[in-house]
Design a protein around this motif. Structure first.
Motif, mmCIF file in Angstrom:
data_model
loop_
_atom_site.group_PDB
_atom_site.id
_atom_site.type_symbol
_atom_site.label_atom_id
_atom_site.label_comp_id
_atom_site.label_asym_id
_atom_site.label_seq_id
_atom_site.Cartn_x
_atom_site.Cartn_y
_atom_site.Cartn_z
ATOM 1 N N ASP A 65 0.894 -1.343 -0.041
ATOM 2 C CA ASP A 65 0.084 -0.103 0.038
ATOM 3 C C ASP A 65 1.101 1.028 0.027
ATOM 4 O O ASP A 65 0.677 2.122 -0.618
ATOM 5 N N GLU A 240 -6.421 -2.858 -9.008
ATOM 6 C CA GLU A 240 -6.782 -1.775 -7.851
ATOM 7 C C GLU A 240 -7.892 -2.050 -7.035
ATOM 8 O O GLU A 240 -8.915 -2.427 -7.412
ATOM 9 N N PHE A 241 -7.778 -2.041 -5.698
ATOM 10 C CA PHE A 241 -8.832 -2.394 -4.681
ATOM 11 C C PHE A 241 -10.188 -1.521 -4.644
ATOM 12 O O PHE A 241 -11.200 -2.082 -4.599
ATOM 13 N N TRP A 244 -12.088 -3.289 -7.526
ATOM 14 C CA TRP A 244 -12.528 -4.773 -6.577
ATOM 15 C C TRP A 244 -13.509 -4.670 -5.560
ATOM 16 O O TRP A 244 -14.368 -5.168 -5.520
ATOM 17 N N LYS A 245 -13.600 -3.486 -4.994
ATOM 18 C CA LYS A 245 -14.596 -3.307 -4.091
ATOM 19 C C LYS A 245 -15.914 -2.894 -4.741
ATOM 20 O O LYS A 245 -16.683 -3.562 -4.275
ATOM 21 N N ARG A 268 -1.326 -8.944 -1.484
ATOM 22 C CA ARG A 268 -2.703 -8.344 -2.163
ATOM 23 C C ARG A 268 -3.549 -9.383 -2.487
ATOM 24 O O ARG A 268 -4.786 -9.026 -2.343
ATOM 25 N N ARG A 271 -5.435 -10.598 0.408
ATOM 26 C CA ARG A 271 -6.484 -9.603 1.040
ATOM 27 C C ARG A 271 -7.796 -9.675 0.095
ATOM 28 O O ARG A 271 -8.886 -9.611 0.748
ATOM 29 N N LEU A 272 -7.702 -9.790 -1.207
ATOM 30 C CA LEU A 272 -8.662 -9.928 -1.998
ATOM 31 C C LEU A 272 -9.320 -11.155 -1.714
ATOM 32 O O LEU A 272 -10.792 -11.296 -1.673
#
Ligand SMILES: [Mg+2]
Length: 369
Positions: A65, A240-241, A244-245, A268, A271-272
């Protein structure tokens, strides 16, 4: 113990990464393939300054990050691809230090994984693709296969007229009902056309429909997911998160499909997987060639609670991927009964060919201890 150097060994398609700690401990990883020599330069120029000197056991997810924040003028693919090289090399180093395979560091066990035979070809006729799949089922025991429909980012066009309408029933006829059939449209269709093709797949008992619409058009993909009964999958390009969100919140797809290296590495990707697990969504990663990315994906799949049904395993050879020749000393992707086996050796459990490394372009970044 701190990371002292990052070295890269690059060709145009693949670049391996070696990290070395203060005490000389090493780990090997790889940046995402394709234009890998450019990505290696990004690793030295834009990732190394922020990660050199980090502790071997740092919070890697947070460090990645931080790299994104420091390089906030450069969001997107190349930065994430480069981060993936550092991340995967550090996991190997950690595994070697602990004497454990990476999968164990992530909370899983080295095991066997069901693989689906993944075709990359569109220039192949439906009859030839069916023959190839039947041969692979006989020789290696695969019971799941993915083929290509439409043209890649094809604006609704087919590779040639009628190919898609022909290949779906042809493959189904060639393989018995117990076999899972998957298809990838690689961003080909408008929602209306995607739904039409999806209905044809459903009529032939297919189970997985990948990237039906231009992948960046999340709303288009969501329309297809809502309209069809079969599972729609996607996300391989998304790194990019923030995106993804949205994908997870809106259920843009049924199955999330990150690429461990495009996304920026294992930390990462873990986390996903947690984000998807919280939403009850399975993860069937993208891993479309036989460089190290499929090894990383094997360890990852065996460690996450919401792993999808199979590992993607490319069935292409040197005619399609000449650059895969001679990367490793042993073959990590031997298939038996449709399954691959995760190495129980420390780290990733694979040795890169010294001969390949000798021919590669070398670059290094280091800090003094
Ligand atoms: Mg795909």
């Amino acid at each position: 113990m701190k990371i002292r150097s990052i070295e890269t060994f690059s060709g145009p398609e693949v670049a391996f990464v070696k990290v070395t700690a203060e005490d000389g401990a090493i780990g090997w990883g790889q940046v995402a393939p394709y234009h890998a020599d450019i990505t290696a330069l990004v690793l030295h120029r834009q990732v190394a300054p922020w990660v050199l000197g980090c502790d071997v056991h740092c919070d890697l997810d947070d460090l990645m990050d931080l790299v994104g924040e420091r390089e906030h003028k450069f969001p997107g693919s190349h930065l994430r691809r480069a981060m993936g090289g550092f991340d995967t090399a550090l996991w190997d180093l950690r595994g070697r230090l602990a004497g454990k395979p990476v999968v164990e560091l992530l909370g899983g066990k080295p095991t066997t994984l069901r693989a689906y035979a993944s075709s990359m070809k569109r220039d192949i006729t439906p009859a030839d693709e069916a023959e190839r799949f039947k041969r692979l089922r006989g020789e290696q025991g695969f019971d799941a296969f993915k083929f290509r429909v439409g043209a890649e980012v094809g604006r609704n066009a087919d590779e040639w007229p009628g190919r898609t309408e022909e290949i779906i029933p042809t493959i189904r006829r060639a393989l018995s009902d117990g076999v899972d059939l998957l298809a990838d449209a690689n961003s080909c269709y408008s929602p209306a056309r995607a739904i039409e093709v999806g209905r044809l797949m459903e009529a032939h008992g297919m189970v997985h429909y990948e990237e039906p619409c231009p992948y960046w058009e999340l709303e288009q993909t969501r329309q297809v997911t809502q309209a069809l009964d079969m599972d729609v999958a996607g996300g391989e390009q998304d790194c990019e998160f923030s995106v993804w969100k949205q994908i997870i919140r809106d259920r843009t797809v049924d199955i999330v499909q990150p690429d461990v290296l495009y996304l920026g590495g294992i930390a990462r990707s873990m986390r996903l997987a947690s984000m998807a697990a919280a939403a009850g969504m399975p993860v069937t990663p993208h891993a479309a060639n036989r460089s190290m990315v499929t090894i990383f994906t094997m360890h990852y799949l065996a460690a996450i609670p919401n792993a999808g049904k199979y590992l993607e395993l490319s069935i292409e050879g040197e005619d399609y991927y000449p650059w895969e020749r001679g990367l490793f000393l042993t073959d990590p992707y031997r298939v038996e009964d449709g399954h691959v086996r995760i190495s129980d050796e420390p780290g990733w459990g694979i040795e890169i060919s010294p001969e390949w490394l000798d021919k590669a372009t070398y670059q290094s970044s280091r800090v003094d201890a």
